[in-house]
Design a protein around this motif. Structure first.
Motif, mmCIF file in Angstrom:
data_model
loop_
_atom_site.group_PDB
_atom_site.id
_atom_site.type_symbol
_atom_site.label_atom_id
_atom_site.label_comp_id
_atom_site.label_asym_id
_atom_site.label_seq_id
_atom_site.Cartn_x
_atom_site.Cartn_y
_atom_site.Cartn_z
ATOM 1 N N ILE A 4 0.815 -1.200 0.000
ATOM 2 C CA ILE A 4 0.000 0.000 0.000
ATOM 3 C C ILE A 4 0.856 1.259 0.000
ATOM 4 C CG2 ILE A 4 -0.216 0.130 2.513
ATOM 5 C CD1 ILE A 4 -2.973 0.823 -0.104
ATOM 6 N N GLY A 5 2.039 1.196 0.622
ATOM 7 C CA GLY A 5 2.923 2.359 0.616
ATOM 8 C C GLY A 5 3.427 2.681 -0.780
ATOM 9 N N PHE A 6 3.868 1.655 -1.518
ATOM 10 C CA PHE A 6 4.331 1.881 -2.889
ATOM 11 C C PHE A 6 3.176 2.315 -3.781
ATOM 12 C CE2 PHE A 6 5.096 0.271 -7.220
ATOM 13 C CZ PHE A 6 6.192 1.045 -7.541
ATOM 14 N N PHE A 7 1.971 1.788 -3.526
ATOM 15 C CA PHE A 7 0.808 2.202 -4.305
ATOM 16 C C PHE A 7 0.581 3.704 -4.162
ATOM 17 C CE2 PHE A 7 -3.674 3.252 -4.596
ATOM 18 C CZ PHE A 7 -4.055 2.659 -5.789
ATOM 19 N N ILE A 8 0.705 4.225 -2.940
ATOM 20 C CA ILE A 8 0.515 5.659 -2.710
ATOM 21 C C ILE A 8 1.587 6.464 -3.445
ATOM 22 C CG2 ILE A 8 0.595 7.466 -0.942
ATOM 23 C CD1 ILE A 8 -0.643 5.441 0.997
ATOM 24 N N TRP A 9 2.833 5.999 -3.365
ATOM 25 C CA TRP A 9 3.922 6.731 -4.023
ATOM 26 C C TRP A 9 3.788 6.678 -5.550
ATOM 27 C CZ3 TRP A 9 6.849 10.409 -2.528
ATOM 28 C CH2 TRP A 9 8.015 10.737 -3.234
ATOM 29 N N ASP A 10 3.390 5.523 -6.072
ATOM 30 C CA ASP A 10 3.207 5.377 -7.510
ATOM 31 C C ASP A 10 2.048 6.244 -7.993
ATOM 32 O OD1 ASP A 10 3.908 4.004 -10.028
ATOM 33 O OD2 ASP A 10 1.912 3.125 -9.835
ATOM 34 N N ALA A 11 0.987 6.327 -7.193
ATOM 35 C CA ALA A 11 -0.145 7.183 -7.555
ATOM 36 C C ALA A 11 0.264 8.652 -7.567
ATOM 37 C CB ALA A 11 -1.300 6.965 -6.576
ATOM 38 N N TRP A 12 1.143 9.034 -6.646
ATOM 39 C CA TRP A 12 1.638 10.413 -6.638
ATOM 40 C C TRP A 12 2.456 10.708 -7.893
ATOM 41 C CZ3 TRP A 12 1.524 15.242 -5.368
ATOM 42 C CH2 TRP A 12 2.670 16.029 -5.496
ATOM 43 N N ASN A 13 3.312 9.785 -8.265
ATOM 44 C CA ASN A 13 4.108 9.987 -9.479
ATOM 45 C C ASN A 13 3.239 10.052 -10.730
ATOM 46 O OD1 ASN A 13 6.598 10.043 -8.130
ATOM 47 N ND2 ASN A 13 6.758 7.799 -8.145
ATOM 48 N N SER A 14 2.067 9.421 -10.687
ATOM 49 C CA SER A 14 1.148 9.438 -11.826
ATOM 50 C C SER A 14 0.077 10.520 -11.692
ATOM 51 C CB SER A 14 0.468 8.067 -11.961
ATOM 52 O OG SER A 14 1.422 7.034 -12.114
ATOM 53 N N SER A 15 0.198 11.359 -10.651
ATOM 54 C CA SER A 15 -0.754 12.455 -10.404
ATOM 55 C C SER A 15 -2.184 11.953 -10.210
ATOM 56 C CB SER A 15 -0.715 13.476 -11.553
ATOM 57 O OG SER A 15 0.576 14.040 -11.668
ATOM 58 N N LEU A 16 -2.335 10.777 -9.607
ATOM 59 C CA LEU A 16 -3.662 10.210 -9.327
ATOM 60 C C LEU A 16 -4.020 10.506 -7.871
ATOM 61 C CD1 LEU A 16 -3.213 6.771 -11.136
ATOM 62 C CD2 LEU A 16 -4.363 8.831 -12.011
ATOM 63 N N ILE A 17 -4.437 11.730 -7.615
ATOM 64 C CA ILE A 17 -4.691 12.169 -6.248
ATOM 65 C C ILE A 17 -5.863 11.412 -5.622
ATOM 66 C CG2 ILE A 17 -5.106 14.170 -4.782
ATOM 67 C CD1 ILE A 17 -2.456 14.189 -6.279
ATOM 68 N N SER A 18 -6.872 11.116 -6.413
ATOM 69 C CA SER A 18 -8.023 10.371 -5.880
ATOM 70 C C SER A 18 -7.607 8.982 -5.407
ATOM 71 C CB SER A 18 -9.121 10.258 -6.942
ATOM 72 O OG SER A 18 -9.660 11.525 -7.259
ATOM 73 N N ASP A 19 -6.682 8.346 -6.126
ATOM 74 C CA ASP A 19 -6.183 7.041 -5.692
ATOM 75 C C ASP A 19 -5.474 7.151 -4.346
ATOM 76 O OD1 ASP A 19 -7.129 6.394 -8.154
ATOM 77 O OD2 ASP A 19 -5.337 5.329 -8.830
ATOM 78 N N ILE A 20 -4.739 8.240 -4.162
ATOM 79 C CA ILE A 20 -4.041 8.450 -2.894
ATOM 80 C C ILE A 20 -5.042 8.595 -1.753
ATOM 81 C CG2 ILE A 20 -2.523 10.008 -1.613
ATOM 82 C CD1 ILE A 20 -1.166 10.695 -4.255
ATOM 83 N N VAL A 21 -6.094 9.374 -1.983
ATOM 84 C CA VAL A 21 -7.111 9.566 -0.947
ATOM 85 C C VAL A 21 -7.761 8.238 -0.578
ATOM 86 C CG1 VAL A 21 -9.311 10.674 -0.416
ATOM 87 C CG2 VAL A 21 -7.544 11.949 -1.646
#
Length: 288
Positions: A240-257
């Protein structure tokens, strides 16, 4: 003998029907449940409403709750998809993180309780080890990651080591405090009964120190979950930590939330599970 007026008044008095005991208990439990559920729901609804209002206008940098649900609907409804590599559903991401936490935390429990008992029982060990523990516990968890990567040469055991080294300190400290606070009467009774070392450990020491131990275990499991999310941002792979970081690199803010919501829920469940086990073992004497 009763006069006619008194008899008529008694007959006119309505008879009070006693409520069944089961019904009274049911409504009492129902009111208690409502009292525990309603306030959080009201506060959460207000916060979501404020969030929706603030982030619905033009130029808002964060997505509103309605947009988060719309953007992440596929992740919510299909958490078990697996396209290979790190492209997997949220359920697999969380399970990968939980697996690392389970291994690292279990090791911390075994080693931490053992060292805590040693420090609590032995004055020599307390004087020799406690200063070392007090220094090492102040080191931030992520500061151990480069050292563990250098030693293990692999991300997975490195993340487990970070969890272990993060969770072990509150377990050691709380266990040692619990051992040192065992009433002297308990020790005297053990001497009179002539317990051997193993009997004293299982029948006197652990039950008496259990509330302190489980306080440390609850702190440890919370820190473990915090540490794995941070560590996975650096080691990569599934989690889940890498998922959050990968979503940030892809500018997927909703995924981060969405991921943060899951992180909070899982952390709460872990804490409640440890608290439940602690209350069962200590018969309600540990802090809930």
């Amino acid at each position: 003998m009763m006069n006619t007026d008194t008899l008529e008044r008694i007959q006119a008095t309505p008879k009070l029907r006693s409520k069944p005991l089961v019904e009274t208990r049911f409504f009492r439990q129902f009111k208690s449940s409502l009292g525990n559920v309603v306030p959080p729901l009201v506060i959460m609804s207000l916060l979501l409403l404020i969030w929706e209002i603030l982030c619905s206008g033009e130029g808002a940098r964060l997505p509103a709750p309605s947009k988060v649900i719309t953007d992440t609907w596929e992740l919510i409804t299909n958490p078990f998809y697996n396209n290979g590599g790190s492209d997997v559903g949220m359920a697999w991401q969380i399970l990968a993180s939980l697996e690392r936490v389970a291994i690292g935390y279990s090791l911390a429990v075994v080693v931490g309780v053992a060292l805590g008992v040693l420090v609590g029982q032995s004055t020599w060990a307390l004087r020799g080890l406690d200063p070392l523990f007090q220094v090492l516990r102040t080191v931030p968890p992520l500061a151990w990651l480069p050292l563990s990567l250098a030693g293990f040469q692999d991300g997975n055991p490195s993340a487990i080591f970070v969890i272990f080294i993060t969770a072990i300190w509150p377990i050691i400290i709380n266990t040692s405090v619990g051992i040192r606070n065992i009433p002297e009467d308990y020790r005297n009774v053990s001497r009179v009964i002539q317990h051997n070392g193993v009997e004293y450990f299982w029948k006197i020491m652990l039950p008496a120190a259990a509330p302190y131990i489980f306080s440390g275990l609850r702190i440890g499991v919370g820190l473990s979950w915090l540490a794995i999310v941070a560590a996975e941002m650096l080691i990569g792979g599934v989690g889940i930590g890498f998922f959050i970081w990968d979503a940030w690199n892809s500018s997927l803010i909703s995924d981060i939330v969405l991921a943060l919501v899951y992180v909070g829920i899982v952390g709460f469940i872990l804490d409640r599970c440890v608290a439940w086990v602690g209350n069962k073992i200590t018969r309600g004497t540990s802090a809930a």
